[in-house]
Design an enzyme around this catalytic site. Structure first.
Site, PDB file in Angstrom:
ATOM      1  N   GLU A 140       0.844  -1.204   0.000  1.00 27.45           N
ATOM      2  CA  GLU A 140       0.000   0.000   0.000  1.00 27.45           C
ATOM      3  C   GLU A 140       0.876   1.250   0.000  1.00 27.45           C
ATOM      4  O   GLU A 140       1.894   1.304   0.713  1.00 27.45           O
ATOM      5  CB  GLU A 140      -0.864  -0.037   1.262  1.00 27.45           C
ATOM      6  CG  GLU A 140      -2.257   0.455   1.075  1.00 27.45           C
ATOM      7  CD  GLU A 140      -3.129  -0.452   0.195  1.00 27.45           C
ATOM      8  OE1 GLU A 140      -3.156  -0.244  -1.035  1.00 27.45           O
ATOM      9  OE2 GLU A 140      -3.781  -1.347   0.747  1.00 27.45           O
ATOM     10  N   HIS A 141       0.480   2.226  -0.798  1.00 25.29           N
ATOM     11  CA  HIS A 141       1.222   3.485  -0.955  1.00 25.29           C
ATOM     12  C   HIS A 141       2.636   3.236  -1.486  1.00 25.29           C
ATOM     13  O   HIS A 141       3.573   3.965  -1.180  1.00 25.29           O
ATOM     14  CB  HIS A 141       1.256   4.279   0.359  1.00 25.29           C
ATOM     15  CG  HIS A 141      -0.072   4.918   0.659  1.00 25.29           C
ATOM     16  ND1 HIS A 141      -0.489   6.088   0.060  1.00 25.29           N
ATOM     17  CD2 HIS A 141      -1.108   4.515   1.439  1.00 25.29           C
ATOM     18  CE1 HIS A 141      -1.718   6.387   0.480  1.00 25.29           C
ATOM     19  NE2 HIS A 141      -2.107   5.443   1.315  1.00 25.29           N
ATOM     20  N   GLY A 158     -12.102   2.088  -0.180  1.00 25.54           N
ATOM     21  CA  GLY A 158     -10.783   1.493  -0.415  1.00 25.54           C
ATOM     22  C   GLY A 158     -10.842   0.272  -1.311  1.00 25.54           C
ATOM     23  O   GLY A 158      -9.882  -0.497  -1.383  1.00 25.54           O
ATOM     24  N   SER A 202     -11.725   0.545  -4.558  1.00 28.52           N
ATOM     25  CA  SER A 202     -11.522   1.085  -5.886  1.00 28.52           C
ATOM     26  C   SER A 202     -12.744   1.046  -6.800  1.00 28.52           C
ATOM     27  O   SER A 202     -12.694   0.545  -7.922  1.00 28.52           O
ATOM     28  CB  SER A 202     -10.336   0.397  -6.562  1.00 28.52           C
ATOM     29  OG  SER A 202      -9.912   1.251  -7.573  1.00 28.52           O
ATOM     30  N   GLU A 257      -8.278  10.076 -13.438  1.00 27.66           N
ATOM     31  CA  GLU A 257      -8.353  10.329 -12.008  1.00 27.66           C
ATOM     32  C   GLU A 257      -7.488  11.535 -11.613  1.00 27.66           C
ATOM     33  O   GLU A 257      -7.894  12.378 -10.834  1.00 27.66           O
ATOM     34  CB  GLU A 257      -7.881   9.079 -11.265  1.00 27.66           C
ATOM     35  CG  GLU A 257      -8.606   8.931  -9.994  1.00 27.66           C
ATOM     36  CD  GLU A 257      -8.841   7.484  -9.614  1.00 27.66           C
ATOM     37  OE1 GLU A 257      -8.614   7.189  -8.463  1.00 27.66           O
ATOM     38  OE2 GLU A 257      -9.244   6.661 -10.461  1.00 27.66           O
ATOM     39  N   ASP A 262      -4.778   0.570  -8.966  1.00 23.36           N
ATOM     40  CA  ASP A 262      -6.174   0.137  -9.101  1.00 23.36           C
ATOM     41  C   ASP A 262      -6.502  -0.223 -10.543  1.00 23.36           C
ATOM     42  O   ASP A 262      -7.198  -1.208 -10.813  1.00 23.36           O
ATOM     43  CB  ASP A 262      -7.110   1.244  -8.614  1.00 23.36           C
ATOM     44  CG  ASP A 262      -6.727   1.718  -7.226  1.00 23.36           C
ATOM     45  OD1 ASP A 262      -6.172   0.903  -6.470  1.00 23.36           O
ATOM     46  OD2 ASP A 262      -6.964   2.890  -6.906  1.00 23.36           O
TER      47      ASP A 262
HETATM   48  C1  GLA Z   1      -5.501   4.351  -3.713  1.00 22.50           C
HETATM   49  C2  GLA Z   1      -4.881   4.776  -5.029  1.00 22.50           C
HETATM   50  C3  GLA Z   1      -3.793   3.801  -5.466  1.00 22.50           C
HETATM   51  C4  GLA Z   1      -2.814   3.504  -4.349  1.00 22.50           C
HETATM   52  C5  GLA Z   1      -3.552   3.181  -3.051  1.00 22.50           C
HETATM   53  C6  GLA Z   1      -2.617   3.042  -1.888  1.00 22.50           C
HETATM   54  O1  GLA Z   1      -6.240   3.182  -3.893  1.00 22.50           O
HETATM   55  O2  GLA Z   1      -5.866   4.880  -6.018  1.00 22.50           O
HETATM   56  O3  GLA Z   1      -3.150   4.321  -6.609  1.00 22.50           O
HETATM   57  O4  GLA Z   1      -1.905   4.552  -4.170  1.00 22.50           O
HETATM   58  O5  GLA Z   1      -4.513   4.172  -2.737  1.00 22.50           O
HETATM   59  O6  GLA Z   1      -1.846   1.912  -2.038  1.00 22.50           O
END
Ligand code: GLA
Length: 358
Positions: A32-33, A120, A122, A157, A169
């Site tokens: 993540e991130h 979260g 997507s 986006e 995503d």
């Molecule tokens: C969101 C963003 C992704 C990613 C995540 C964190 O879902 O859309 O691009 O950065 O946060 O992992």
């Protein structure tokens, strides 16, 4: 593909044809991130998603109906103007597809989805991918390279919605593989399916009750901090950060870099655990990822903490926030025989975005 029969003596079959495409939501198992830091991620698509149906409509316009919201939008095909909310996605996808040289036909869009928004999972990429695949198929345009399509959706986006999100995503929605998680290397865009053999274990999401918006949360600020850390370290991506040099950065940049480096490492340890069938180890890695997101990256909120604690108290082998943070759902891994909490939704690795057959 065709959802209604032409009435006798009515319009031709061609003008009644309906093209439908589906974009799935996703769960990021771990990583993540890391996507916008040229790092590693391990997502899978879920069965919930967004279905977009297109039929012939106005020649030079798009008429879009968001069925779940009971809202609509009409705009000129050749020159979509910026808008807010879900309309930004539709206009952005139409505009970016044309900017990429795809000749689109006008039409009437009907959009329906079952990925909860701001959780979260997507819903945004599901919508972008569903829209792009449906519009291309409706216009008779062959599907472009899926990596290019992912980048295009991500531009929507970034430039139309105002969220500086990465590619995770969109790649997950376009490259998922049933029964697998996919290891994404965001530097090379190499994509490696990894069998997600859960046997009698189960993965489930549990909602924290807090909705988030990447355009408005601290998400864009985290991206700025990563850029600042890169500048201070004299590198172009945190993938290359030296842990010793990073530890000497001023707070909170030191912690931000530590999260990215340790999270990349956890992705590969998770891949190894999956390959070895070591699900307890996967659970420990989920817990470690959550702690890092909470303490080093600081993207958790009290409701998410309470939800993680609740599922851990119920015996989850691992649990962590998923997605960008600042709210949304958590992901938990449950061992054999462990009951899922009443409000949990079991998730299984599902198929990627696609045009739906007739
Ligand atoms: C969101 C963003 C992704 C990613 C995540 C964190 O879902 O859309 O691009 O950065 O946060 O992992």
């Amino acid at each position: 593909m065709t959802s209604h029969r032409p009435p006798p003596g009515g319009p031709s079959v061609a003008s009644q044809a309906v093209t439908r495409a589906f974009g799935p939501g996703r769960v990021n198992l771990i990583g993540e991130h890391t996507d916008y830091n040229e790092g590693l991620c391990l997502p899978f698509a879920i069965a919930a998603g967004v279905t977009v149906a297109v039929r012939d409509g106005p020649d030079n316009a798009i008429e879009a109906h968001a069925r779940d919201l009971g809202e609509e939008d009409v705009f000129a095909l050749r020159e979509p103007q910026p808008a807010d909310g879900w309309r930004a996605f539709v206009r952005g996808v139409v505009a970016e597809l044309q900017r990429a040289g795809h000749r689109l036909r006008g039409g009437t869009l009907s959009i329906r989805g079952d990925v909860p928004r701001g959780r979260g999972l997507s819903s945004s990429a599901a919508l972008e991918v569903g829209l792009a695949l449906a519009l291309l198929a409706h216009s008779g345009v062959p599907e472009p390279d899926r990596r290019d399509l992912a980048r295009l959706c991500s531009r929507v986006e970034n430039e139309w919605v105002g969220a500086q999100t990465g590619l995770l995503d969109q790649l997950a929605a376009l490259f998922a593989s049933e029964g697998h998680a996919v290891r994404l290397d965001m530097r090379t865009l190499a994509i490696e399916p990894v069998p997600l053999r859960l046997e009698r274990w189960r993965l489930a999401t549990v909602d924290s009750g807090v909705e988030h918006s990447h355009a408005e949360s601290g998400y864009n600020r985290r991206r700025e901090e990563c850029r600042a850390a890169c500048a201070a370290l004299g590198i172009s991506s945190l993938r290359d950060a030296d842990p010793v040099a990073a530890a000497a950065l001023p707070a909170p940049l030191d912690r931000r870099v530590r999260h990215v480096l340790t999270e990349n490492d956890r992705v590969d340890r998770s891949v190894a655990a999956l390959r070895a069938g070591d699900l307890p180890e996967l659970g420990r890695l989920l817990d470690a990822s959550h702690a890092s997101l909470r303490d080093d990256y600081e993207v958790s909120v009290p409701e998410v903490e309470r939800t993680v604690q609740r599922v851990k108290d119920l015996g989850a082998a691992g649990a962590r926030m998923v997605g960008g943070g600042f709210g949304g759902a958590i992901l938990a891994l449950f061992g054999p025989g462990r009951p899922l909490p009443a409000d949990a939704v079991e998730v299984r690795p599902s198929a990627p975005g696609r045009v739906l057959a007739a």
